[in-house]
Design an enzyme around this catalytic site. Structure first.
Site, PDB file in Angstrom:
ATOM      1  N   HIS A  80       0.818  -1.222   0.000  1.00  0.00           N
ATOM      2  CA  HIS A  80       0.000   0.000   0.000  1.00  0.00           C
ATOM      3  C   HIS A  80       0.848   1.266   0.000  1.00  0.00           C
ATOM      4  O   HIS A  80       0.370   2.335  -0.376  1.00  0.00           O
ATOM      5  CB  HIS A  80      -0.998  -0.012   1.165  1.00  0.00           C
ATOM      6  CG  HIS A  80      -0.424   0.305   2.506  1.00  0.00           C
ATOM      7  ND1 HIS A  80      -0.078  -0.665   3.419  1.00  0.00           N
ATOM      8  CD2 HIS A  80      -0.142   1.489   3.105  1.00  0.00           C
ATOM      9  CE1 HIS A  80       0.379  -0.088   4.524  1.00  0.00           C
ATOM     10  NE2 HIS A  80       0.358   1.218   4.359  1.00  0.00           N
ATOM     11  N   ASP A 129      -0.106  -7.593   1.542  1.00  0.00           N
ATOM     12  CA  ASP A 129       0.425  -6.225   1.573  1.00  0.00           C
ATOM     13  C   ASP A 129       1.960  -6.251   1.564  1.00  0.00           C
ATOM     14  O   ASP A 129       2.617  -5.943   2.564  1.00  0.00           O
ATOM     15  CB  ASP A 129      -0.103  -5.507   2.816  1.00  0.00           C
ATOM     16  CG  ASP A 129       0.146  -4.010   2.792  1.00  0.00           C
ATOM     17  OD1 ASP A 129       0.489  -3.477   1.715  1.00  0.00           O
ATOM     18  OD2 ASP A 129      -0.012  -3.366   3.844  1.00  0.00           O
ATOM     19  N   GLY A 225       2.737   6.570   9.179  1.00  0.00           N
ATOM     20  CA  GLY A 225       4.103   6.837   8.754  1.00  0.00           C
ATOM     21  C   GLY A 225       5.064   5.702   9.016  1.00  0.00           C
ATOM     22  O   GLY A 225       6.179   5.697   8.501  1.00  0.00           O
ATOM     23  N   SER A 227       4.235   2.551   8.233  1.00  0.00           N
ATOM     24  CA  SER A 227       3.930   1.535   7.226  1.00  0.00           C
ATOM     25  C   SER A 227       5.159   1.112   6.442  1.00  0.00           C
ATOM     26  O   SER A 227       5.994   1.939   6.075  1.00  0.00           O
ATOM     27  CB  SER A 227       2.905   2.074   6.232  1.00  0.00           C
ATOM     28  OG  SER A 227       1.603   1.816   6.636  1.00  0.00           O
ATOM     29  N   GLY A 228       5.225  -0.170   6.140  1.00  0.00           N
ATOM     30  CA  GLY A 228       6.319  -0.692   5.339  1.00  0.00           C
ATOM     31  C   GLY A 228       7.576  -0.987   6.119  1.00  0.00           C
ATOM     32  O   GLY A 228       8.477  -1.665   5.628  1.00  0.00           O
TER      33      GLY A 228
END
Length: 281
Positions: A80, A129, A225, A227-228
């Site tokens: 995402h 994801d 922030g 994420s990933g």
């Protein structure tokens, strides 16, 4: 108390936005102002941590997601984070700790050579994801930049094991975005798939591509922030990348709602596949 499902990233133009956050902070929640609930990471302790940044019209870099170095030429992030992104404007910043938007000779700032988003990724269910970014130049490994080990297919953290989530995401549990000046780290306990599913089933289904970590006392978790970015666990073989920050519920770190991560060992075939397959330029 009202809660809102969010993708845990910085919301910028060009993304499908989740519903607006609701201000659900109470007096107790206002006490917590970290990743959330974490602390400044010791410098160079997490050399695999990456900041993904977008170039604005003036050429300034703005952090929007985290990622993890998995080889000199690749970083792993959440699908995402790249959804509807113009990859020509994305910069991959390695070796950062503080001043992630500033010029720093100790940082390595490279572009995106290509990326693979998992073909089964669904923005509505957040299943699969996972994404791999190929750098447009090879990273130089040193004390500030190193790869994190990928797990084997059967390498899973035990229920209750303490693992570490890191990032430059929101340090506030609620709606106001309060970015940290330095990389933050927080310890979260891995919880069973069944417990996580029961806690979050009214928001989204927690499927086999996901894992969860939590702080049952509340006040700790991944947030906007982050994420990933990585969830790193340790076993007898050393540290390994167990999860990639995926989604959660606002207020971040709420005692009743775990942080959700894409489960890395579920995606090994995809991660290690030939980059020429499904390359997005």
């Amino acid at each position: 108390m009202n809660f809102t499902f969010v993708f845990i990233l910085v919301l910028t133009a060009g993304l499908v936005h989740p519903r607006p956050w609701k201000n659900t902070l109470d007096k107790r929640h206002r006490l917590y102002v970290r990743i959330v609930g974490g602390h400044e990471a010791p410098r160079s302790q997490y050399p695999w941590q990456v900041s993904l940044q977008m170039l604005d019209e003036r050429g300034h870099r703005e952090h929007f997601c985290g990622a993890s170095v998995i080889s000199p030429s690749q970083v792993l992030t959440a699908a995402h984070c790249l959804f509807n992104r113009d990859l020509t404007k994305v910069r991959v910043v390695l070796g950062a700790h503080d001043g992630i938007h500033e010029e720093d000779s100790r940082q390595q700032v490279v572009g995106v050579g290509g990326a693979r988003i998992h073909p089964g990724f669904d923005i509505n269910s957040m299943t699969n994801d996972m994404a791999v970014i190929t750098l447009d130049q090879v990273a130089v490994f040193n004390d500030r930049v190193k790869a994190i080990r990928l797990p084997s297919e059967d390498e899973d953290p035990d229920e209750g094991q303490s693992c570490v989530s890191t990032g430059w995401g929101n340090t506030n549990m609620g709606t106001a975005f309060i970015p940290p000046k330095t990389l933050q780290a927080v310890r979260l306990s891995v919880i069973s798939h069944e417990v996580c599913k029961n806690k979050l089933e009214s928001f989204l289904n927690v499927d086999e591509t996901m894992m969860c970590a939590h702080d049952f006392a509340g006040g700790k978790g991944s947030c906007t922030g982050d994420s990933g970015g990585p969830l790193v666990c340790v076993n007898s073989n050393g540290p390994y990348l167990a999860g990639v920050v995926s989604w959660g519920i606002v207020p971040c770190g709420d005692a009743d709602h775990p942080s959700v991560f894409a489960k890395v060992n579920h995606f090994l075939n995809f991660i290690l596949a030939d980059d020429s397959n499904g390359l997005i330029q």
